[in-house]
Structure formats: C-alpha cells, structure tokens
Design a protein around this motif. Structure first.
Motif, PDB file in Angstrom:
ATOM      1  N   PHE A 217      45.598  40.365  30.249  1.00  0.00           N
ATOM      2  CA  PHE A 217      44.661  40.977  31.177  1.00  0.00           C
ATOM      3  C   PHE A 217      44.874  42.484  31.136  1.00  0.00           C
ATOM      4  O   PHE A 217      46.010  42.953  31.024  1.00  0.00           O
ATOM      5  N   VAL A 218      43.791  43.229  31.224  1.00  0.00           N
ATOM      6  CA  VAL A 218      43.871  44.683  31.291  1.00  0.00           C
ATOM      7  C   VAL A 218      43.106  45.148  32.528  1.00  0.00           C
ATOM      8  O   VAL A 218      42.200  44.463  33.021  1.00  0.00           O
ATOM      9  N   ALA A 219      43.523  46.310  33.012  1.00  0.00           N
ATOM     10  CA  ALA A 219      42.859  46.930  34.154  1.00  0.00           C
ATOM     11  C   ALA A 219      43.054  48.430  34.042  1.00  0.00           C
ATOM     12  O   ALA A 219      44.022  48.892  33.421  1.00  0.00           O
ATOM     13  N   HIS A 220      42.138  49.165  34.623  1.00  0.00           N
ATOM     14  CA  HIS A 220      42.201  50.623  34.600  1.00  0.00           C
ATOM     15  C   HIS A 220      42.012  51.156  36.006  1.00  0.00           C
ATOM     16  O   HIS A 220      41.233  50.598  36.785  1.00  0.00           O
ATOM     17  N   CYS A 221      42.704  52.230  36.306  1.00  0.00           N
ATOM     18  CA  CYS A 221      42.451  52.943  37.555  1.00  0.00           C
ATOM     19  C   CYS A 221      42.820  54.404  37.372  1.00  0.00           C
ATOM     20  O   CYS A 221      43.683  54.738  36.542  1.00  0.00           O
ATOM     21  N   ALA A 222      42.168  55.247  38.131  1.00  0.00           N
ATOM     22  CA  ALA A 222      42.476  56.674  38.086  1.00  0.00           C
ATOM     23  C   ALA A 222      43.925  56.878  38.516  1.00  0.00           C
ATOM     24  O   ALA A 222      44.423  56.181  39.408  1.00  0.00           O
ATOM     25  N   GLN A 223      44.592  57.818  37.892  1.00  0.00           N
ATOM     26  CA  GLN A 223      45.994  58.070  38.199  1.00  0.00           C
ATOM     27  C   GLN A 223      46.195  58.428  39.675  1.00  0.00           C
ATOM     28  O   GLN A 223      47.222  58.086  40.257  1.00  0.00           O
ATOM     29  N   ASP A 224      45.211  59.055  40.280  1.00  0.00           N
ATOM     30  CA  ASP A 224      45.307  59.433  41.692  1.00  0.00           C
ATOM     31  C   ASP A 224      45.027  58.265  42.644  1.00  0.00           C
ATOM     32  O   ASP A 224      45.214  58.394  43.854  1.00  0.00           O
ATOM     33  N   ASN A 225      44.582  57.136  42.134  1.00  0.00           N
ATOM     34  CA  ASN A 225      44.243  55.980  42.968  1.00  0.00           C
ATOM     35  C   ASN A 225      45.495  55.118  43.171  1.00  0.00           C
ATOM     36  O   ASN A 225      45.659  54.064  42.576  1.00  0.00           O
ATOM     37  N   HIS A 226      46.370  55.591  44.042  1.00  0.00           N
ATOM     38  CA  HIS A 226      47.664  54.937  44.255  1.00  0.00           C
ATOM     39  C   HIS A 226      47.530  53.533  44.847  1.00  0.00           C
ATOM     40  O   HIS A 226      48.315  52.642  44.505  1.00  0.00           O
ATOM     41  N   ALA A 227      46.542  53.316  45.697  1.00  0.00           N
ATOM     42  CA  ALA A 227      46.351  51.995  46.298  1.00  0.00           C
ATOM     43  C   ALA A 227      45.988  50.961  45.238  1.00  0.00           C
ATOM     44  O   ALA A 227      46.525  49.848  45.228  1.00  0.00           O
ATOM     45  N   SER A 228      45.111  51.322  44.324  1.00  0.00           N
ATOM     46  CA  SER A 228      44.728  50.395  43.255  1.00  0.00           C
ATOM     47  C   SER A 228      45.914  50.123  42.327  1.00  0.00           C
ATOM     48  O   SER A 228      46.128  48.982  41.907  1.00  0.00           O
ATOM     49  N   ALA A 229      46.693  51.140  42.030  1.00  0.00           N
ATOM     50  CA  ALA A 229      47.879  50.955  41.185  1.00  0.00           C
ATOM     51  C   ALA A 229      48.854  49.979  41.851  1.00  0.00           C
ATOM     52  O   ALA A 229      49.428  49.117  41.181  1.00  0.00           O
ATOM     53  N   ARG A 230      49.024  50.087  43.172  1.00  0.00           N
ATOM     54  CA  ARG A 230      49.921  49.171  43.888  1.00  0.00           C
ATOM     55  C   ARG A 230      49.425  47.730  43.786  1.00  0.00           C
ATOM     56  O   ARG A 230      50.219  46.798  43.626  1.00  0.00           O
ATOM     57  N   VAL A 231      48.117  47.534  43.904  1.00  0.00           N
ATOM     58  CA  VAL A 231      47.554  46.179  43.772  1.00  0.00           C
ATOM     59  C   VAL A 231      47.913  45.598  42.412  1.00  0.00           C
ATOM     60  O   VAL A 231      48.404  44.469  42.306  1.00  0.00           O
ATOM     61  N   LEU A 232      47.675  46.367  41.365  1.00  0.00           N
ATOM     62  CA  LEU A 232      47.957  45.887  40.010  1.00  0.00           C
ATOM     63  C   LEU A 232      49.439  45.576  39.835  1.00  0.00           C
ATOM     64  O   LEU A 232      49.805  44.529  39.287  1.00  0.00           O
ATOM     65  N   GLU A 233      50.288  46.448  40.320  1.00  0.00           N
ATOM     66  CA  GLU A 233      51.728  46.243  40.169  1.00  0.00           C
ATOM     67  C   GLU A 233      52.207  45.025  40.960  1.00  0.00           C
ATOM     68  O   GLU A 233      53.063  44.274  40.487  1.00  0.00           O
ATOM     69  N   LYS A 234      51.644  44.774  42.136  1.00  0.00           N
ATOM     70  CA  LYS A 234      51.992  43.582  42.914  1.00  0.00           C
ATOM     71  C   LYS A 234      51.617  42.301  42.173  1.00  0.00           C
ATOM     72  O   LYS A 234      52.253  41.264  42.351  1.00  0.00           O
ATOM     73  N   CYS A 235      50.570  42.384  41.359  1.00  0.00           N
ATOM     74  CA  CYS A 235      50.134  41.224  40.573  1.00  0.00           C
ATOM     75  C   CYS A 235      50.891  41.108  39.256  1.00  0.00           C
ATOM     76  O   CYS A 235      50.623  40.192  38.473  1.00  0.00           O
TER      77      CYS A 235
END
Length: 178
Positions: A127-145
C-alpha cells in the motif's frame, strides 16, 4: 454495494444522498489546505458521479467510501482505495475527514478497515499513501496504521502559489497492524 464495519464505524459505497457531504469536503479550503485548491462545483459533481458508479479493482478509478459513525449514523468523511498496479500488487489509499471528525481516530480506524479488506479481497502486496510534509495529522494516521516514510519528494506539488514537499509512505501487507 460495499459495506465494511469497525467497532465504531460503517464504511459504505456512496449514495446520491452523500452529495452535500462530498461537496462540502471538496470545497472547504481548510480541509483541502494540503490537498488542492477547492475545485468548481461542476468538477466536484463529475468526480462524485464517477465515484458513485459501480467500481471494480483495476478499473483505473478510485473506490470512495463514505464513513459514518455506527451509533448516530453521522457522516464523518471519505476513505478510498486505488489500484496503482495489478502486476505489482500495489494499491494507493487515502482519506478526507470533516473538521468535526478530526482527532477522534476515525481516519486511522477507517483506513485500517480498508487495508484489511483489500488484503483479503485483492492480494495487495504493498500500500502507498502520500501527504504533504506539513500535514502532521495525516502522517500520524499513516504511521499508526504501520506505514513507513519511504522518502520526501521536494517541492513535488503546488497549491496556489505555494510549493509543498510530498511524503511518500509505504506499507507491505505483511507489516499491517492486526
């Protein structure tokens, strides 16, 4: 019609009655600050129509699912899956949540459900996903998964006059959270 369930959420295929929510999510500048400049109603309507149609893996289109709470039936956002490559068994995932649903774990819970379902249904290897480097909330979601940051693409996309670095995340199906 697809329906997936978690402890707190129901993920389901889009209905015509979801148009108002879909439109609101795609028009809100704050929700889209790391995604895009809000598009016109005509463009959003075409996207909604396409994503409301019957979907199959490998169609070249996104599967978009509405996320609702089980207890109240409240719409909280959208999540989805896109087959990037049948041959390489690679799929992209994404999500977009209403402001009032932020910070409640709904993105993580719904994304986990989509990943589990895709592994069982389509033999996805990565699985791949992308988010802006400044989007810390989205990065946390991905890392939790269980996603791992695989790289940063410098000034990869532009929203208005601002360039953004894009974080590329990956998750092998063997690494997924269970």
């Amino acid at each position: 019609m697809l329906e997936l369930y978690t402890d707190r959420l129901k993920l389901r295929s889009l209905h015509e009655s979801d148009w108002e929510h879909f439109y609101m999510l795609h028009r809100d500048p704050q929700i889209n600050q790391y995604v895009r400049i809000p598009e016109s109603e005509e463009v959003i309507r075409a996207k909604f129509q396409q994503r409301s149609d019957t979907w199959f893996y490998g169609s070249g289109e996104w599967l978009t699912l509405a996320i609702e709470t089980l207890d109240t039936g409240m719409f909280v956002g959208l999540t989805g899956l896109y087959c990037q490559s049948m041959e390489d068994q690679r799929a992209e995932v994404g999500y977009l949540l209403a402001k009032e649903a932020h910070g409640k774990g709904y993105a993580t819970e719904s994304l986990q459900a989509v990943i589990d379902w895709a592994c069982l249904s389509f033999d996805v290897h990565k699985f791949v996903a992308h988010c802006a480097q400044d989007n810390h909330a989205s990065a946390r979601v991905l890392e939790k998964c269980g996603f791992k940051l695989e790289g940063i693409l410098r000034q990869e996309f532009k929203i208005g006059e601002q360039w953004f670095d894009d974080c590329a995340y990956g998750l092998l199906s063997t690494e997924r959270q269970r």
